[in-house]
Design an enzyme around this catalytic site. Structure first.
Site, mmCIF file in Angstrom:
data_model
loop_
_atom_site.group_PDB
_atom_site.id
_atom_site.type_symbol
_atom_site.label_atom_id
_atom_site.label_comp_id
_atom_site.label_asym_id
_atom_site.label_seq_id
_atom_site.Cartn_x
_atom_site.Cartn_y
_atom_site.Cartn_z
ATOM 1 N N GLU A 78 0.819 -1.222 0.000
ATOM 2 C CA GLU A 78 0.000 0.000 0.000
ATOM 3 C C GLU A 78 0.850 1.267 0.000
ATOM 4 O O GLU A 78 0.510 2.250 -0.660
ATOM 5 C CB GLU A 78 -0.912 -0.012 1.239
ATOM 6 C CG GLU A 78 -1.850 1.165 1.370
ATOM 7 C CD GLU A 78 -2.838 1.267 0.208
ATOM 8 O OE1 GLU A 78 -3.744 0.455 0.133
ATOM 9 O OE2 GLU A 78 -2.678 2.183 -0.631
ATOM 10 N N GLY A 120 1.992 7.199 -0.567
ATOM 11 C CA GLY A 120 2.252 7.179 0.883
ATOM 12 C C GLY A 120 1.073 6.659 1.667
ATOM 13 O O GLY A 120 0.674 5.496 1.532
ATOM 14 N N ILE A 134 -2.096 7.416 1.428
ATOM 15 C CA ILE A 134 -3.391 7.360 0.740
ATOM 16 C C ILE A 134 -3.763 5.901 0.457
ATOM 17 O O ILE A 134 -3.002 5.193 -0.185
ATOM 18 C CB ILE A 134 -3.348 8.112 -0.609
ATOM 19 C CG1 ILE A 134 -2.864 9.552 -0.410
ATOM 20 C CG2 ILE A 134 -4.699 8.084 -1.292
ATOM 21 C CD1 ILE A 134 -2.605 10.287 -1.721
ATOM 22 N N GLY A 172 14.611 18.898 3.615
ATOM 23 C CA GLY A 172 14.616 17.442 3.661
ATOM 24 C C GLY A 172 13.577 16.798 2.750
ATOM 25 O O GLY A 172 13.376 15.598 2.781
ATOM 26 N N GLU A 184 16.168 14.797 -2.025
ATOM 27 C CA GLU A 184 17.439 14.148 -1.725
ATOM 28 C C GLU A 184 18.594 15.009 -2.258
ATOM 29 O O GLU A 184 18.401 15.880 -3.103
ATOM 30 C CB GLU A 184 17.501 12.784 -2.435
ATOM 31 C CG GLU A 184 16.266 11.938 -2.306
ATOM 32 C CD GLU A 184 16.370 10.925 -1.188
ATOM 33 O OE1 GLU A 184 17.486 10.682 -0.698
ATOM 34 O OE2 GLU A 184 15.328 10.381 -0.797
ATOM 35 N N ASP A 223 10.436 8.666 -10.162
ATOM 36 C CA ASP A 223 9.672 8.158 -9.021
ATOM 37 C C ASP A 223 8.179 8.070 -9.377
ATOM 38 O O ASP A 223 7.531 7.039 -9.163
ATOM 39 C CB ASP A 223 9.912 9.100 -7.830
ATOM 40 C CG ASP A 223 9.068 8.747 -6.625
ATOM 41 O OD1 ASP A 223 9.345 7.708 -5.995
ATOM 42 O OD2 ASP A 223 8.133 9.505 -6.310
ATOM 43 N N LYS A 249 5.491 4.701 -9.892
ATOM 44 C CA LYS A 249 4.216 4.619 -9.178
ATOM 45 C C LYS A 249 3.036 4.474 -10.140
ATOM 46 O O LYS A 249 2.113 3.695 -9.882
ATOM 47 C CB LYS A 249 4.049 5.844 -8.283
ATOM 48 C CG LYS A 249 5.006 5.795 -7.083
ATOM 49 C CD LYS A 249 5.110 7.138 -6.380
ATOM 50 C CE LYS A 249 5.938 7.031 -5.106
ATOM 51 N NZ LYS A 249 6.227 8.370 -4.538
ATOM 52 N N GLY A 264 6.632 10.791 4.180
ATOM 53 C CA GLY A 264 6.787 11.053 5.608
ATOM 54 C C GLY A 264 6.640 9.741 6.348
ATOM 55 O O GLY A 264 5.882 8.860 5.939
#
Lengths: 294, 294
Positions: free
Chosen positions: A14, A19, A21, A72, A75, A86, A90, A188
């Protein structure tokens, strides 16, 4: 996935997209009545934060990248985020789940946000739109799909328009459900933990019962990008509206007071191949092209 | 629910809240790691359509109600929609699922949209806000909750701000997940069918296994409404800013050119009981009060 199915166990992921969701579980167990024909997501929080800052504060890409790194969010090597890699991985996962065919991320046309400038954002504002990095895939016709990651101009009508800051969202269109959107924290440690723990609970509830049933290893057939239809926003310099119209026919012209040496236009809907052919006449004049999300 | 659990069968009702939006399954199987402390929804498509029309076209409540009836969005007797009863029942269901205590809809403070005028909408616009009928419940402190249905002024920061037309959306805040929102078609035969079929598939996948595990018959303890904190938007006539300030201290004043005989103010955050006490000094001057969503 195949091993899990053969052995009646579960392999859940998941947190891999969006993240916290709960989008993968929704695709797997809630949208089961639907034939999904579009998934469009803001799937990378870093680039969404950067574009949001560029849009609201008018800063340059490099400035906002440094700020994102200091916070932060990005990267030290931001390539995977800013080049769209990325988001590409996804949308490959979500598309594979939604359409029941395997979409290899290496086959997804991918464009990042490094070319986006404050001037592009100023045009977007003038149009009442904004620019977002969208990862999108669509079923077009019976058995034909396209998938891409690219910056898009987005109007206020889209529920994705107001997905700001580091938030992620996934828009889904199903033939029964219609439009739906899932919104939340895309990254996060806590939101990610929320998704991981939900997976663990789901696995504990389904010992020796495979539940992720709609994943196939049959490859998804992708259209050639030249066949994909859309509208195109183009900034040009050193040419005239007449030249643009002789190349593209009727277009929407956009002028910005603060950029008197150039103008922009939005084409009507056409195949990308056709756009590429027509834009040749303006090859020396083009400053930038951004797709328009319809 | 209890009979279903005793007999190891399932009683599912995804379509009862938010139509096609898979919110009940999300609360039941995705947000399992979270302690949810807020649910706020736009849960009635009819009133959302009406408020959207009033906001964008400036029409009166009665005009837009007739239009909604003509379009088949509102029933001949629109009471359940416009008085908030429908949204009230839905927030009772969602709250019961989210908090693990039973919330009886009869205990939910409920206010409809019949008092909302184009003038209120003009103030909202001036503030960069909009007015939505929200059904909301919140955990405040250890074991104390409030729940209500009422029109709220909503700022552009809220993901619910851009939920327009007949769409529904449910905002959820979890202590791990943070902010999340689920958006989609709140009514209509196809979106409803999507939810019903997903329930049937889920039941078939879970024969003789009860899966709706977080429903309790223990009642949810509701705070007295006078204890609920918020900010209040108030329109007044025949008084002065000084009088308002002597009753409420520092407030935000809003003036509309087109309404020179009145003005409005927004209070600081206070308990509703305190608001009611302070507003007494302006009892003869008050035109309307609308809560502000923070």
């Amino acid at each position: 996935m195949e091993i899990a199915r053969e052995r009646d166990i579960n392999f859940l992921f998941e947190a891999s997209c969006g993240g916290g969701i709960p989008i993968i579980r929704a695709l797997n167990s809630s949208l089961t009545a639907d034939e999904i024909d579009e998934i469009t997501g803001i799937l990378n929080g870093t680039t969404n934060y950067m574009l949001y800052k560029m849009s609201t504060e008018g800063c340059e890409f490099d400035t906002v990248l440094k700020e994102a790194q200091a916070k932060g969010y990005a990267e030290a090597d931001p390539t995977a985020d800013v080049e769209g890699y990325d988001a590409c991985r996804k949308i490959a996962i979500l598309s594979s789940l939604a359409y029941g065919y395997f979409l290899n991320y290496e086959n997804v046309y991918t464009e990042g946000i490094t070319r986006i400038t404050p001037e592009d954002m100023a045009y977007a504002r003038e149009l009442g739109m904004t620019i977002k990095l969208l990862a999108t895939s669509r079923k077009v016709g019976e058995d034909s799909f396209y998938a891409m990651v690219a910056p898009f101009l987005l109007s206020q009508k889209s529920p994705l328009y107001s997905v700001n800051d580091v938030f992620n969202a996934v828009f889904v269109h199903g033939n029964v459900l219609g439009d739906a959107m899932f919104y939340g924290s895309g990254a996060g440690k806590l939101p990610t933990a929320s998704a991981v723990v939900a997976d663990v609970v789901d696995e504990a509830k389904h010992l020796h019962r495979n539940i992720m049933t709609n994943w196939s290893s049959h490859p998804l057939k992708l259209m050639d990008m030249s066949e994909v239809e859309g509208r195109f926003f183009v900034r040009v310099k050193g040419t005239t509206v007449d030249c643009v119209k002789s190349a593209f026919g009727e277009v929407q012209i956009v002028n910005l007071k603060e950029l008197p040496d150039e103008f922009a236009f939005i084409t009507s809907t056409m195949r990308q191949g056709e756009y590429e052919e027509r834009i040749r006449a303006l090859a020396d004049n083009i400053l930038t092209m951004i797709r328009v999300k319809d």
